[in-house]
Write an enzyme that holds these catalytic residues in place. Structure first.
Site, PDB file in Angstrom:
ATOM      1  N   SER A  94       0.836  -1.200   0.000  1.00  0.00           N
ATOM      2  CA  SER A  94       0.000   0.000   0.000  1.00  0.00           C
ATOM      3  C   SER A  94       0.876   1.258   0.000  1.00  0.00           C
ATOM      4  CB  SER A  94      -0.918  -0.067   1.219  1.00  0.00           C
ATOM      5  OG  SER A  94      -1.921   0.883   1.150  1.00  0.00           O
ATOM      6  N   ASP A 216      -9.539  -4.050  -6.200  1.00  0.00           N
ATOM      7  CA  ASP A 216      -8.931  -3.289  -5.107  1.00  0.00           C
ATOM      8  C   ASP A 216      -9.389  -1.837  -5.235  1.00  0.00           C
ATOM      9  OD1 ASP A 216      -7.401  -1.959  -3.278  1.00  0.00           O
ATOM     10  OD2 ASP A 216      -5.482  -2.802  -3.915  1.00  0.00           O
ATOM     11  N   HIS A 244      -7.560  -5.410  -0.947  1.00  0.00           N
ATOM     12  CA  HIS A 244      -6.354  -4.591  -0.842  1.00  0.00           C
ATOM     13  C   HIS A 244      -5.230  -5.257  -0.053  1.00  0.00           C
ATOM     14  CE1 HIS A 244      -3.976  -1.002  -1.045  1.00  0.00           C
ATOM     15  NE2 HIS A 244      -3.948  -0.851   0.271  1.00  0.00           N
TER      16      HIS A 244
END
Lengths: 262, 373
Positions: A94, A216, A244
Site C-alpha cells: 500500500s 482493489d 487490498h
C-alpha cells in the site's frame, strides 16, 4: 539501538541478502508475518512498525516530521543503515510501496529490488489522472477513524510508552493489531491519501515488481498499470487475489510472485 | 408465529444479520437489515459488501476491518454508516466474527448490526465538542504565545530609548551647572530611569522563561563576587541617598555563579527593601559562606508581610499592597526565585514585626549535570 527500538524492528531468517517488509496504512508488521516466514530460509527478513503504528515508540511520533511520506522514508533509510543493508529487497504494501521508492532515491545502494504490493502514487483524482478517490471520500474515512478507535485505549498508552523494557504491558494491545492512537491514525490517513509521488516514479532506478490485486478499491488496476508505465525498470503481475491485502488473504500467491521476481 | 421458530428468530430479529463469503460478497442477510436498507434481500445477495458502505467505510473495511478479521478473527463495536436504497445513511454499531474450518480456511464472516441513530448522534456530538475544545485551546495557546512574543519584543526595543535618556541625564548631572532644584530633579530622573530598566529586564526574563528558553547561566567561579555586590549597593544608594544601607560582605571562598544574575537578584531584593521597608530603620545586606553555601540575606524593618500574601510572593504579577506610584509589574521576586532555582539554590523569607528578611542560599560549587544515558 535507538532506531531499532523506535520502529520495533525484528530481524529473522538467514541468508546473504536481506528482505525488508513494510506495512501500509491500517495495521502493523503482523500484516507481513505469513509472507515473511516463507523467506526466512534463504533471506535475512526484517519486519518493522512505522512510528505511530503497532509497537513502535509513540514518543518518537512528530506531527511535523511525519506530515509527508518523506519522514517515513527517512526512517526506512535509518533502519537500513542500522542493519547495514546493501542490495536488499524492499517489499512495501500500500502506501509503503511509495515510501520504499522514496527511500531508494535517498539511499540508492540500499535496495536493488523493490516489490510494490497495491501501490498508488496518488489516491485523489487529478485532471486526466484517475486515482479513484475524491477529497470528500477521504474525509469520510477520517470521520470513520474519529468514531472508531479500534481497540485503542488512551489509558494504556502511557503505561506502554513509559516502560519499553516491560513488553508484557504492551501485550494487551497486540490483541488488537490495528490499534493506533486515533490522532496518529488520522494524521497518517491524511498523509497517505493526500500524497502525490507521481514525479518520483521515473527517477526510481531499482528493479521493481508491481503486484496488483483484482477489485482493489484503494489501488485500482489502472493505478497499478500507471505505476508500471512510469517506472523505468518494472514488471507487472496481476494477482488472482481480490481486495487490498493479498499479504493476508493470499499469502501463498504473493510469496510465489516475489520468489519468481527475486 | 412461535418463539422457537428459528427462521423467524433470524429474519425478524431485533438486530441485523448478514453473512459474507470469503471474497466479501453478501451470502445472506435477514429481513430486519433488508428493511433498514429499503431493499429486498434477493437484490443484495451476491453483491460485494462494498455495496452497503459509503466510500470512507469501504476504505476503512479494506485497511482496518478486513485485516483485523483475518488477524484476530473478530472485530467488535464498529461504528459504521450503511448506505440505504435511496442513498440514505443508516448508522449502526456492528460486531463481526470469521468462521473457519479445521484447516484454517475461511468459510464466511458473520456480522450483527444494531441500528444506533441516537447513540451515534450522541457520540458524534461528543467528538464535535472535543474538536471544538481542542481548536479553542490551540487558538488560545497561539494568542498567548504571540502576546508573550510581543512583550519580549517591546521590552527589547524600549531599552534603546531608555539608554539614550540615561546617557543624557548622566551628561547633564555630570557636566552642566545646575541649580539645586535642577540637581534634585536630575537625581530623581536617574532613579526613575534605573527603575524603568530594571522593570524591562524583569519583563524580558519573564517572557524568555515563558517562551521556553528559560534562564541560561554563565557561571564563573574565578572572579570575585564582592565587588559586584558592592556595585549593586552603591547604585541603589545613589538612587535612594536618604536610606541607610549597612553591608557585611564576607566572601572568603569563590562562588561558582553567574555574577550578572546574582547582581540582578541582589538588586531586586535590595530595591524591594527600599520600597517596602520603613525609612527609619537601616537595610542590612549580609553575604557570607556557611558549610559550602553562599548566603545572601537582605533585611528591612516595617510592617510584616501578611501570611496570606506570603504564599503568593513568588508568583508572577503578584503585587503586595504598596502605594500606587511605586507599583511595579510584580515580576521582581518571581525572577529572583527563578535565578535562585537556576543556581540550584533556594529563596526563603521570614517576616516579623521586627524585620522582614529574604535569604538566598546556593551551593558554592555547581553540581555537575547528570550524564544522560
Amino acid at each position: 539501538m535507538m532506531v531499532l527500538r523506535r520502529n520495533n524492528v525484528r530481524v529473522l531468517g538467514q541468508g546473504s541478502r536481506a528482505m525488508i517488509f513494510a506495512h501500509g496504512f491500517g495495521c502493523d508488521q503482523h500484516m507481513w508475518t505469513a509472507v515473511a516466514r516463507a523467506f526466512e530460509t534463504d533471506f535475512r527478513t526484517v519486519l518493522f512498525d512505522h512510528v505511530g503504528a503497532g509497537q513502535s515508540d509513540l514518543a518518537a511520533y512528530d506531527s511535523v516530521k511525519y506530515s509527508t511520506l518523506d519522514g517515513y522514508a527517512q526512517d526506512v533509510v535509518e533502519i537500513g543503515q542500522a542493519l547495514d543493508l546493501h542490495e536488499a529487497v524492499f517489499v512495501g504494501h500500500s502506501v509503503s510501496a511509495m515510501i520504499g521508492a522514496l527511500a531508494s532515491l535517498k539511499a540508492p545502494d540500499m535496495f536493488s529490488e523493490l516489490v510494490m504490493v497495491g501501490p498508488s502514487p496518488r489516491y485523489v483524482d487529478d485532471g486526466d489522472y484517475v486515482g479513484g478517490f475524491s477529497h470528500a471520500q477521504v474525509e469520510e474515512l477520517l470521520d470513520f477513524l474519529a468514531e472508531n478507535h479500534l481497540g485503542w485505549s488512551a489509558a494504556m498508552a502511557p503505561a506502554i510508552m513509559g516502560n519499553p523494557d516491560r513488553p508484557e504491558l504492551g501485550e494487551a494491545l497486540t490483541e488488537s493489531f490495528c490499534a493506533t492512537d486515533p490522532k496518529i491514525a488520522r494524521e497518517f490517513a491524511r498523509v497517505t491519501f493526500f500524497s502525490d509521488n507521481r514525479v518520483d516514479l521515473p527517477a526510481v532506478t531499482a528493479r521493481t515488481l508491481v503486484l496488483q490485486c483484482r477489485e482493489d478499491i484503494i489501488a485500482p488496476t489502472c493505478v497499478g498499470e500507471y505505476v508500471h508505465a512510469q517506472l523505468p525498470n518494472s514488471e507487472f503481475v496481476l494477482l488472482n487475489a481480490t481486495g487490498h491485502c493479498p499479504n493476508l488473504s493470499a499469502p501463498n500467491e504473493v510469496t510465489a510472485a516475489i520468489r519468481a521476481f527475486v | 408465529v412461535r418463539d422457537d421458530d428459528l427462521s423467524d428468530l433470524y429474519e425478524d430479529a431485533p438486530c441485523g444479520y448478514i453473512s459474507l463469503t470469503s471474497d466479501a460478497r453478501i451470502d445472506r442477510l435477514n429481513g430486519t437489515l433488508a428493511g433498514w436498507l429499503g431493499q429486498p434481500a434477493e437484490v443484495l445477495v451476491g453483491q460485494s459488501v462494498h455495496a452497503l458502505l459509503s466510500f470512507g467505510g469501504r476504505i476503512a473495511y479494506e485497511t482496518h476491518l478486513a485485516p483485523m478479521l483475518r488477524l484476530q478473527g473478530r472485530v467488535d463495536e464498529i461504528a459504521l454508516d450503511l448506505l440505504g436504497a435511496d442513498g440514505a445513511r443508516v448508522p449502526v454499531i456492528a460486531n463481526a466474527r470469521e468462521k473457519r474450518n479445521g484447516a484454517g480456511d475461511h468459510l464466511f464472516t458473520r456480522i450483527t448490526m444494531f441500528r444506533a441513530i441516537e447513540r451515534r448522534k450522541f457520540e458524534r456530538s461528543l467528538i464535535d465538542a472535543r474538536s471544538e475544545a481542542d481548536a479553542k485551546a490551540e487558538a488560545e495557546h497561539e494568542t498567548s504565545l504571540l502576546r508573550e512574543q510581543f512583550i519580549a519584543v517591546l521590552g527589547h526595543d524600549l531599552r534603546n530609548p531608555i539608554a539614550a535618556l540615561d546617557a543624557g541625564v548622566r551628561m547633564l548631572g555630570g557636566r552642566e551647572t545646575l541649580s539645586e532644584r535642577g540637581q534634585f530633579l536630575i537625581r530623581e530622573m536617574g532613579a526613575s530611569l534605573s527603575r524603568a530598566s530594571a522593570l524591562i529586564d524583569n519583563v524580558l526574563d519573564f517572557a524568555r522563561g515563558r517562551l521556553g528558553d528559560g534562564l541560561t547561566l554563565i557561571r564563573d567561579a574565578k572572579d570575585p563576587l564582592t565587588p559586584v555586590l558592592e556595585q549593586v549597593v552603591n547604585e541603589i544608594r545613589a538612587i535612594a541617598p536618604n536610606r541607610e544601607i549597612v553591608t557585611h560582605l564576607l566572601l572568603e571562598h569563590p562562588v561558582d555563579c553567574d555574577r550578572a544574575r546574582i547582581a540582578q537578584l541582589a538588586s531586586n531584593l535590595i530595591a524591594n527593601a527600599v520600597t517596602h521597608g520603613t525609612p527609619n530603620q537601616a537595610i542590612v545586606v549580609k553575604a557570607y559562606i556557611e558549610s559550602d553555601r553562599f548566603v545572601l540575606a537582605v533585611s528591612n524593618g516595617g510592617d510584616p508581610i501578611p501570611s496570606a500574601a506570603r504564599a503568593q510572593l513568588f508568583q508572577p504579577f503578584f503585587r503586595g499592597g504598596v502605594r500606587q506610584s511605586q507599583q511595579g509589574l510584580g515580576l521582581g521576586l518571581f525572577i529572583v526565585n527563578e535565578i535562585a532555582k537556576a543556581h540550584g539554590g533556594t529563596l526563603d523569607v521570614s517576616s516579623t514585626p521586627k524585620e522582614t528578611r529574604f535569604i538566598f542560599s546556593m551551593p558554592i560549587h555547581s553540581i555537575p549535570e547528570p550524564k544522560s544515558a
